[in-house]
Design a protein around this motif. Structure first.
Motif, PDB file in Angstrom:
ATOM      1  N   LEU A  75       0.729  -1.249  -0.216  1.00 58.76           N
ATOM      2  CA  LEU A  75       0.106   0.020  -0.099  1.00 58.76           C
ATOM      3  C   LEU A  75       0.837   1.239   0.206  1.00 58.76           C
ATOM      4  CD1 LEU A  75      -2.728   1.294   0.144  1.00 58.76           C
ATOM      5  CD2 LEU A  75      -2.693   1.060   2.682  1.00 58.76           C
ATOM      6  N   LEU A  76       1.756   1.402   0.624  1.00 57.15           N
ATOM      7  CA  LEU A  76       2.873   2.444   0.603  1.00 57.15           C
ATOM      8  C   LEU A  76       3.539   2.504  -0.566  1.00 57.15           C
ATOM      9  CD1 LEU A  76       4.097   2.003   4.546  1.00 57.15           C
ATOM     10  CD2 LEU A  76       2.754   4.107   3.680  1.00 57.15           C
ATOM     11  N   ALA A  77       3.961   1.410  -1.037  1.00 57.42           N
ATOM     12  CA  ALA A  77       4.458   1.516  -2.375  1.00 57.42           C
ATOM     13  C   ALA A  77       3.817   2.247  -3.393  1.00 57.42           C
ATOM     14  CB  ALA A  77       5.111   0.057  -2.932  1.00 57.42           C
ATOM     15  N   SER A  78       2.494   1.758  -3.291  1.00 59.19           N
ATOM     16  CA  SER A  78       1.403   2.452  -4.233  1.00 59.19           C
ATOM     17  C   SER A  78       1.322   3.761  -4.129  1.00 59.19           C
ATOM     18  CB  SER A  78       0.225   1.667  -4.301  1.00 59.19           C
ATOM     19  OG  SER A  78      -0.583   2.303  -4.849  1.00 59.19           O
ATOM     20  N   LYS A  79       1.308   4.104  -2.832  1.00 56.43           N
ATOM     21  CA  LYS A  79       1.257   5.661  -2.430  1.00 56.43           C
ATOM     22  C   LYS A  79       2.480   6.444  -3.095  1.00 56.43           C
ATOM     23  CE  LYS A  79      -0.098   8.703   1.186  1.00 56.43           C
ATOM     24  NZ  LYS A  79      -0.315   8.769   2.754  1.00 56.43           N
ATOM     25  N   ILE A  80       3.764   5.696  -2.866  1.00 55.45           N
ATOM     26  CA  ILE A  80       4.977   6.470  -3.436  1.00 55.45           C
ATOM     27  C   ILE A  80       4.456   6.650  -4.735  1.00 55.45           C
ATOM     28  CG2 ILE A  80       7.297   6.147  -3.495  1.00 55.45           C
ATOM     29  CD1 ILE A  80       7.249   4.801  -0.904  1.00 55.45           C
ATOM     30  N   ARG A  81       4.306   5.682  -5.422  1.00 57.62           N
ATOM     31  CA  ARG A  81       4.366   5.904  -7.195  1.00 57.62           C
ATOM     32  C   ARG A  81       3.574   6.848  -7.346  1.00 57.62           C
ATOM     33  NH1 ARG A  81       4.886   0.118  -6.826  1.00 57.62           N
ATOM     34  NH2 ARG A  81       6.483  -0.646  -7.947  1.00 57.62           N
ATOM     35  N   ASN A  82       2.228   7.000  -6.741  1.00 56.92           N
ATOM     36  CA  ASN A  82       1.369   7.920  -6.724  1.00 56.92           C
ATOM     37  C   ASN A  82       1.841   9.502  -6.606  1.00 56.92           C
ATOM     38  OD1 ASN A  82      -0.827   6.408  -7.461  1.00 56.92           O
ATOM     39  ND2 ASN A  82      -1.383   6.180  -5.419  1.00 56.92           N
ATOM     40  N   ASP A  83       2.741   9.640  -5.539  1.00 57.29           N
ATOM     41  CA  ASP A  83       3.532  10.973  -5.333  1.00 57.29           C
ATOM     42  C   ASP A  83       4.403  11.219  -6.487  1.00 57.29           C
ATOM     43  OD1 ASP A  83       3.763   9.926  -1.781  1.00 57.29           O
ATOM     44  OD2 ASP A  83       2.222  10.911  -2.887  1.00 57.29           O
ATOM     45  N   ILE A  84       5.265  10.213  -6.975  1.00 56.58           N
ATOM     46  CA  ILE A  84       6.214  10.251  -8.124  1.00 56.58           C
ATOM     47  C   ILE A  84       5.215  10.880  -9.402  1.00 56.58           C
ATOM     48  CG2 ILE A  84       7.765   9.414  -9.599  1.00 56.58           C
ATOM     49  CD1 ILE A  84       8.694   7.642  -7.299  1.00 56.58           C
ATOM     50  N   PHE A  85       4.084  10.169  -9.406  1.00 61.51           N
ATOM     51  CA  PHE A  85       3.499  10.529 -10.698  1.00 61.51           C
ATOM     52  C   PHE A  85       2.923  11.860 -10.510  1.00 61.51           C
ATOM     53  CE2 PHE A  85       2.308   6.020 -11.485  1.00 61.51           C
ATOM     54  CZ  PHE A  85       3.206   5.492 -12.165  1.00 61.51           C
ATOM     55  N   ASP A  86       2.585  12.297  -9.261  1.00 62.52           N
ATOM     56  CA  ASP A  86       1.934  13.640  -9.151  1.00 62.52           C
ATOM     57  C   ASP A  86       3.293  14.744  -9.419  1.00 62.52           C
ATOM     58  OD1 ASP A  86       0.167  12.824  -6.181  1.00 62.52           O
ATOM     59  OD2 ASP A  86      -0.440  12.870  -8.324  1.00 62.52           O
ATOM     60  N   ILE A  87       4.353  14.455  -8.945  1.00 61.93           N
ATOM     61  CA  ILE A  87       5.532  15.243  -9.391  1.00 61.93           C
ATOM     62  C   ILE A  87       5.866  15.202 -11.091  1.00 61.93           C
ATOM     63  CG2 ILE A  87       8.057  15.458  -9.119  1.00 61.93           C
ATOM     64  CD1 ILE A  87       7.864  14.472  -6.357  1.00 61.93           C
ATOM     65  N   MET A  88       5.719  14.111 -11.474  1.00 65.93           N
ATOM     66  CA  MET A  88       5.912  14.216 -13.007  1.00 65.93           C
ATOM     67  C   MET A  88       4.800  15.006 -13.740  1.00 65.93           C
ATOM     68  SD  MET A  88       7.034  10.082 -13.540  1.00 65.93           S
ATOM     69  CE  MET A  88       7.253  10.358 -15.219  1.00 65.93           C
ATOM     70  N   LYS A  89       3.493  14.836 -13.234  1.00 70.24           N
ATOM     71  CA  LYS A  89       2.392  15.438 -13.963  1.00 70.24           C
ATOM     72  C   LYS A  89       2.603  17.050 -13.712  1.00 70.24           C
ATOM     73  CE  LYS A  89      -2.580  15.502 -14.243  1.00 70.24           C
ATOM     74  NZ  LYS A  89      -2.747  17.095 -14.566  1.00 70.24           N
ATOM     75  N   VAL A  90       2.961  17.588 -12.534  1.00 76.62           N
ATOM     76  CA  VAL A  90       3.116  18.914 -12.429  1.00 76.62           C
ATOM     77  C   VAL A  90       4.190  19.519 -13.663  1.00 76.62           C
ATOM     78  CG1 VAL A  90       4.185  20.609 -10.951  1.00 76.62           C
ATOM     79  CG2 VAL A  90       2.433  18.853 -10.116  1.00 76.62           C
ATOM     80  N   ASN A  91       5.268  18.797 -13.649  1.00 79.05           N
ATOM     81  CA  ASN A  91       6.656  19.092 -14.495  1.00 79.05           C
ATOM     82  C   ASN A  91       5.777  18.886 -15.913  1.00 79.05           C
ATOM     83  OD1 ASN A  91       9.117  19.595 -13.178  1.00 79.05           O
ATOM     84  ND2 ASN A  91       8.179  18.174 -11.974  1.00 79.05           N
ATOM     85  N   MET A  92       5.306  17.847 -16.347  1.00 78.09           N
ATOM     86  CA  MET A  92       4.750  17.748 -17.765  1.00 78.09           C
ATOM     87  C   MET A  92       3.785  18.959 -18.046  1.00 78.09           C
ATOM     88  SD  MET A  92       4.376  13.802 -18.065  1.00 78.09           S
ATOM     89  CE  MET A  92       3.778  13.796 -19.789  1.00 78.09           C
ATOM     90  N   ASP A  93       3.027  19.385 -17.142  1.00 79.23           N
ATOM     91  CA  ASP A  93       1.934  20.597 -17.219  1.00 79.23           C
ATOM     92  C   ASP A  93       2.734  21.620 -17.557  1.00 79.23           C
ATOM     93  OD1 ASP A  93      -0.612  19.274 -15.056  1.00 79.23           O
ATOM     94  OD2 ASP A  93      -0.040  18.905 -16.817  1.00 79.23           O
ATOM     95  N   ALA A  94       3.828  21.642 -16.605  1.00 81.03           N
ATOM     96  CA  ALA A  94       4.707  23.148 -16.848  1.00 81.03           C
ATOM     97  C   ALA A  94       5.361  23.046 -18.493  1.00 81.03           C
ATOM     98  CB  ALA A  94       5.689  23.067 -15.778  1.00 81.03           C
ATOM     99  N   ILE A  95       5.978  21.751 -18.649  1.00 84.89           N
ATOM    100  CA  ILE A  95       6.477  21.786 -20.092  1.00 84.89           C
ATOM    101  C   ILE A  95       5.525  22.105 -21.194  1.00 84.89           C
ATOM    102  CG2 ILE A  95       7.608  20.224 -21.839  1.00 84.89           C
ATOM    103  CD1 ILE A  95       8.730  18.473 -19.524  1.00 84.89           C
ATOM    104  N   GLN A  96       4.307  21.682 -21.126  1.00 82.89           N
ATOM    105  CA  GLN A  96       3.213  21.969 -21.895  1.00 82.89           C
ATOM    106  C   GLN A  96       2.914  23.483 -21.882  1.00 82.89           C
ATOM    107  OE1 GLN A  96       1.971  20.189 -24.175  1.00 82.89           O
ATOM    108  NE2 GLN A  96       0.562  21.782 -24.994  1.00 82.89           N
ATOM    109  N   ARG A  97       2.990  24.218 -20.879  1.00 79.69           N
ATOM    110  CA  ARG A  97       2.820  25.457 -20.514  1.00 79.69           C
ATOM    111  C   ARG A  97       3.892  26.370 -21.178  1.00 79.69           C
ATOM    112  NH1 ARG A  97       2.528  25.660 -15.807  1.00 79.69           N
ATOM    113  NH2 ARG A  97       4.470  26.682 -15.155  1.00 79.69           N
TER     114      ARG A  97
END
Length: 573
Positions: free
Chosen positions: A107-129
């Motif tokens: 469960l914690l491993a899955s949460k860690i992956r979600n945290d990493i995906f959130d970081i990646m999504k923020v940066n990908m949105d920034a790249i698009q912008r």
């Protein structure tokens, strides 16, 4: 406006436009570079760290590896916070990692992956912008550079059309006017209404033209006087003279030329030379070089009935070339023909020729008697000679032969000079002629230890020649080659052909002929200075006359120290 001011403003405006265009382009490219750099430096690094953390998390779950590399990438990510919300997601990731290290659950491993995906999504949105911002910057750059470039092009094109014509047109008009002045059209004027340097130049030019016109008109009487003086001088010359301009129009003919041509001045002066030549044989022969476009380097001797007898004149054509003022190349402005009366010299030459012919003919009989007496002395039937007497008889025999050869050459040259040479042209084979010439010189070659080599092509065609005189010429060339060759050397006789001619060459390896004497060796009585070999200097002159009388040519190629090559060119029958 002054020309200098126009040029300064035009060039200065172009320089300003270039600087403006370069500055604008540099600014827009710099802005675009900053936007691109923001994408690459900040967001790309965060995505790279997140990807590596996901990769290490997978290895930790499957293989139970340590968190050393994961913590390394997590530390780098915590130092690369550039976007809003990225710091919160990174802190959540740090807290979840700490809990995962304590409680290793899926469960914690899955949460860690979600945290990493959130970081990646923020940066990908920034790249698009930021990509959209960079695209907008690029579009703005294209727009501003295009507008500025178009403006610069319009201004530069306007300057290109107007500025050169404003400068070049007055120069062209002035150049044309100067040419008119050079052609003695002193009424030419230029009119520039502008108040610049061209206007000042036009006023100075017009003043100069006016003064030249006045000077020309004031000196007309002097020029006419000089013309009369020159005409008087030409008419008082004892030699006939004819003057032509560059278009072969007859400018003047002196009294002597009119007398021998039986023409009047009004019939020739100002007329075309070709027109006059149609009705007068003498003028036609004098102007033959204009028809043939060939100017002979040596004066040509003509026989003309003058002074109630046949007289001889030496024709000399002299072109007149000048270098116009202000130019460098010579131009032809005409020519004149001088006829020098050489009758007295011709009569003396004929007397000399007759004297030599008479003396040579008288020499032949006693020389023949001497040779017959020597042959009788050598006959042992009338008595035997001792060794010294035999040597003396042999020496006298050689001298008699040499004297007989010299007499023969003198007789030949007198025939040539008097025009009494008889040429019997017939169809002949080449090889027998060459072989006969070689045989006649074979004993001389053996005495001088010279080897004669014959090199000939096969199937040679017949030639149209006088066999006797051609054999004499080839024998003379071989004898000369033997005379001037070193002992134990060789003389080559080469026979070649082309489509129209046969070439017979005699090549030796002797001393050779200096370049300064090659044009003179076919002259009568000429011998190369410094030579110690015997000879009259007539052999080559006679050879040249004999060959040219048959329609052939004789030439020489030689260099000092490298031997000589004499070539006889004969016509194929």
């Amino acid at each position: 406006m002054k020309i200098k001011t126009k040029l300064t403003l035009g060039v200065g405006l172009l320089f300003f436009l270039i600087v403006l265009l370069v500055g604008l382009a540099t600014r827009q490219v710099y802005k675009l570079s900053n936007d691109t750099e923001n994408i690459l430096v900040a967001n790309y690094n965060s995505l790279d760290y997140s990807r590596n953390m996901l990769k290490e998390l997978g290895k930790i779950e499957k293989e139970g590896k340590s968190f050393e590399k994961f913590d390394k990438f997590l530390k780098l990510q915590s130092q690369n916070i550039t976007e809003i919300g990225e710091d919160e997601f990174t802190q959540n990731l740090i807290e979840d990692i700490v809990m995962y290290k304590k409680q290793n659950t899926s469960l914690l491993a899955s949460k860690i992956r979600n945290d990493i995906f959130d970081i990646m999504k923020v940066n990908m949105d920034a790249i698009q912008r930021k990509s959209n911002i960079a695209s907008k910057t690029a579009q703005d750059a294209i727009l501003w550079i295009s507008l500025t470039g178009t403006t610069c092009f319009v201004i530069a094109f306007t300057l290109l059309i107007n500025l050169p014509s404003n400068i070049a047109n007055p120069i062209r008009d002035l150049t044309n006017s100067i040419r008119q002045i050079a052609d003695r059209n002193y009424q030419q004027r230029v009119h520039f209404e502008s108040h610049n340097e061209f206007g000042d130049l036009a006023r100075s030019f017009n003043t100069m033209a006016m003064k030249l016109q006045e000077y020309n008109e004031s000196n007309l009487a002097k020029l006419m006087m000089e013309k009369k003086r020159v005409e008087t001088l030409i008419n008082n010359m004892r030699d006939p003279v004819i003057g032509l301009d560059d278009k072969n129009t007859i400018l003047f003919v002196n009294e002597q030329a009119l007398n021998i041509s039986s023409l009047k001045a009004i019939e020739v002066i100002g007329k075309s030379a070709n027109e006059v030549a149609i009705s007068n044989d003498l003028i036609r022969s004098l102007l033959q070089h204009l028809v043939d476009n060939e100017i002979k380097s040596k004066p040509e001797t003509l026989k003309i009935y003058a002074d109630k007898k046949e007289s001889y004149f030496e024709k000399q054509f002299i072109p007149i070339e000048i270098i116009p003022t202000g130019e460098k190349e010579r131009i032809n402005i005409g020519s004149f023909i001088i006829l020098r009366n050489v009758t007295a010299y011709k009569e003396l030459d004929e007397a000399k020729t007759n004297f030599i012919a008479t003396v040579s003919h008288e020499f032949k009989t006693p020389i023949a008697s001497m040779k017959m007496s020597l042959q009788l002395l050598e006959n042992e039937g009338i008595g035997e000679l001792n060794q010294e007497q035999k040597e003396l008889v042999h020496s006298i025999y050689d001298d008699a032969n040499r004297l007989l050869k010299t007499t023969g050459e003198l007789l030949n040259i007198t025939q040539v000079e008097s025009g009494k040479t008889k040429i019997n042209i017939e169809h002949c084979a080449v090889k027998p002629i060459v072989m006969q010439a070689i045989e006649s010189t074979k004993s001389t070659a053996e005495q001088n230890k010279i080897k004669l080599e014959l090199i000939t092509e096969e199937n040679l065609p017949e030639i149209l020649v006088d066999k006797e005189k051609t054999v004499w010429v080839i024998s003379n060339l071989i004898s000369n080659a033997i005379r001037y060759s070193y002992e134990n050397s060789s003389v080559r006789i080469e026979v070649e052909k082309d489509s129209k001619n046969i070439f017979i060459s005699v090549i030796d390896n002797g001393l050779g002929i200096s370049s300064q004497y090659k044009d003179k060796i076919f002259d009568k009585y000429f011998r190369v200075p410094g030579t110690v070999k015997e000879g009259t200097g007539l052999g080559l002159a006679i050879s040249k006359e004999f060959i040219e009388a048959q329609g052939g040519k004789i030439s020489v190629e030689s260099e000092l120290g490298s031997g000589s090559k004499f070539t006889v060119q004969l016509n194929i029958s």
